[in-house]
Design an enzyme around this catalytic site. Structure first.
Site, PDB file in Angstrom:
ATOM      1  N   GLN A  61      45.131  79.629 -18.775  1.00  0.00           N
ATOM      2  CA  GLN A  61      44.591  80.947 -18.428  1.00  0.00           C
ATOM      3  C   GLN A  61      43.989  80.957 -17.044  1.00  0.00           C
ATOM      4  O   GLN A  61      43.584  79.923 -16.513  1.00  0.00           O
ATOM      5  CB  GLN A  61      43.586  81.420 -19.471  1.00  0.00           C
ATOM      6  CG  GLN A  61      42.383  80.569 -19.621  1.00  0.00           C
ATOM      7  CD  GLN A  61      41.095  81.147 -19.028  1.00  0.00           C
ATOM      8  OE1 GLN A  61      40.059  80.552 -19.229  1.00  0.00           O
ATOM      9  NE2 GLN A  61      41.122  82.237 -18.308  1.00  0.00           N
ATOM     10  N   CYS A  62      43.969  82.155 -16.464  1.00  0.00           N
ATOM     11  CA  CYS A  62      43.340  82.379 -15.169  1.00  0.00           C
ATOM     12  C   CYS A  62      42.711  83.768 -15.207  1.00  0.00           C
ATOM     13  O   CYS A  62      42.332  84.242 -16.264  1.00  0.00           O
ATOM     14  CB  CYS A  62      44.361  82.227 -14.033  1.00  0.00           C
ATOM     15  SG  CYS A  62      45.691  83.438 -14.081  1.00  0.00           S
ATOM     16  N   ARG A  63      42.625  84.423 -14.073  1.00  0.00           N
ATOM     17  CA  ARG A  63      42.014  85.757 -14.036  1.00  0.00           C
ATOM     18  C   ARG A  63      42.947  86.806 -14.641  1.00  0.00           C
ATOM     19  O   ARG A  63      42.525  87.611 -15.454  1.00  0.00           O
ATOM     20  CB  ARG A  63      41.673  86.121 -12.588  1.00  0.00           C
ATOM     21  CG  ARG A  63      41.046  87.493 -12.437  1.00  0.00           C
ATOM     22  CD  ARG A  63      40.585  87.729 -10.998  1.00  0.00           C
ATOM     23  NE  ARG A  63      39.939  89.028 -10.871  1.00  0.00           N
ATOM     24  CZ  ARG A  63      40.560  90.115 -10.403  1.00  0.00           C
ATOM     25  NH1 ARG A  63      41.822  90.061 -10.025  1.00  0.00           N
ATOM     26  NH2 ARG A  63      39.911  91.262 -10.306  1.00  0.00           N
ATOM     27  N   GLY A  65      46.655  86.026 -15.299  1.00  0.00           N
ATOM     28  CA  GLY A  65      47.874  85.466 -15.874  1.00  0.00           C
ATOM     29  C   GLY A  65      48.881  85.011 -14.840  1.00  0.00           C
ATOM     30  O   GLY A  65      49.866  84.371 -15.181  1.00  0.00           O
ATOM     31  N   ILE A  90      41.622  86.410 -18.116  1.00  0.00           N
ATOM     32  CA  ILE A  90      40.247  86.725 -18.505  1.00  0.00           C
ATOM     33  C   ILE A  90      39.954  88.217 -18.353  1.00  0.00           C
ATOM     34  O   ILE A  90      39.073  88.762 -19.025  1.00  0.00           O
ATOM     35  CB  ILE A  90      39.239  85.837 -17.731  1.00  0.00           C
ATOM     36  CG1 ILE A  90      37.951  85.691 -18.530  1.00  0.00           C
ATOM     37  CG2 ILE A  90      39.008  86.346 -16.331  1.00  0.00           C
ATOM     38  CD1 ILE A  90      37.146  84.468 -18.206  1.00  0.00           C
TER      39      ILE A  90
END
Length: 104
Positions: A61-63, A65, A90
């Site tokens: 995961q990141c901010r 995708g 997120i």
């Protein structure tokens, strides 16, 4: 690329399922808000790939995708087959699961 929604991730967490969560954002982003995953920034994902499980599902995961998708593409070239991208990252988590989470 396999994907998982924030609702599916929340269900896995609530059920106590065995998986690894990897956050590929930068330190300052992780400090602001995180889902409790292991922090391995994208720039170091191949260098630190030994920290990533091969014997259970791994959710990246990141901010939003996008960076986690890049990380998955790099790792799949190294033979990983157990990776899932958190759709929407997120931002989706804050939008759909936890509106109180601080995002940027």
């Amino acid at each position: 690329m396999k994907e998982i929604s924030v609702q599916e991730l929340k269900e896995k967490m609530d059920k106590g399922e065995d998986f690894q969560l990897i956050d590929v954002r930068e330190d300052f982003e992780y400090e602001m808000s995180n889902l409790g995953g292991t922090l391995i920034p994208l720039a170091g994902i191949l260098i630190e790939s030994e920290k990533i499980a091969k014997d259970k599902p791994v959710i990246m995961q990141c901010r939003s995708g996008k960076r986690s998708a890049v990380a998955i593409m790099q790792l799949e070239q190294k033979g990983f087959t157990n990776l899932y991208n958190l759709t929407g990252g997120i931002l989706a988590w804050a939008d759909e699961i936890d509106p109180s989470m601080q995002v940027y």
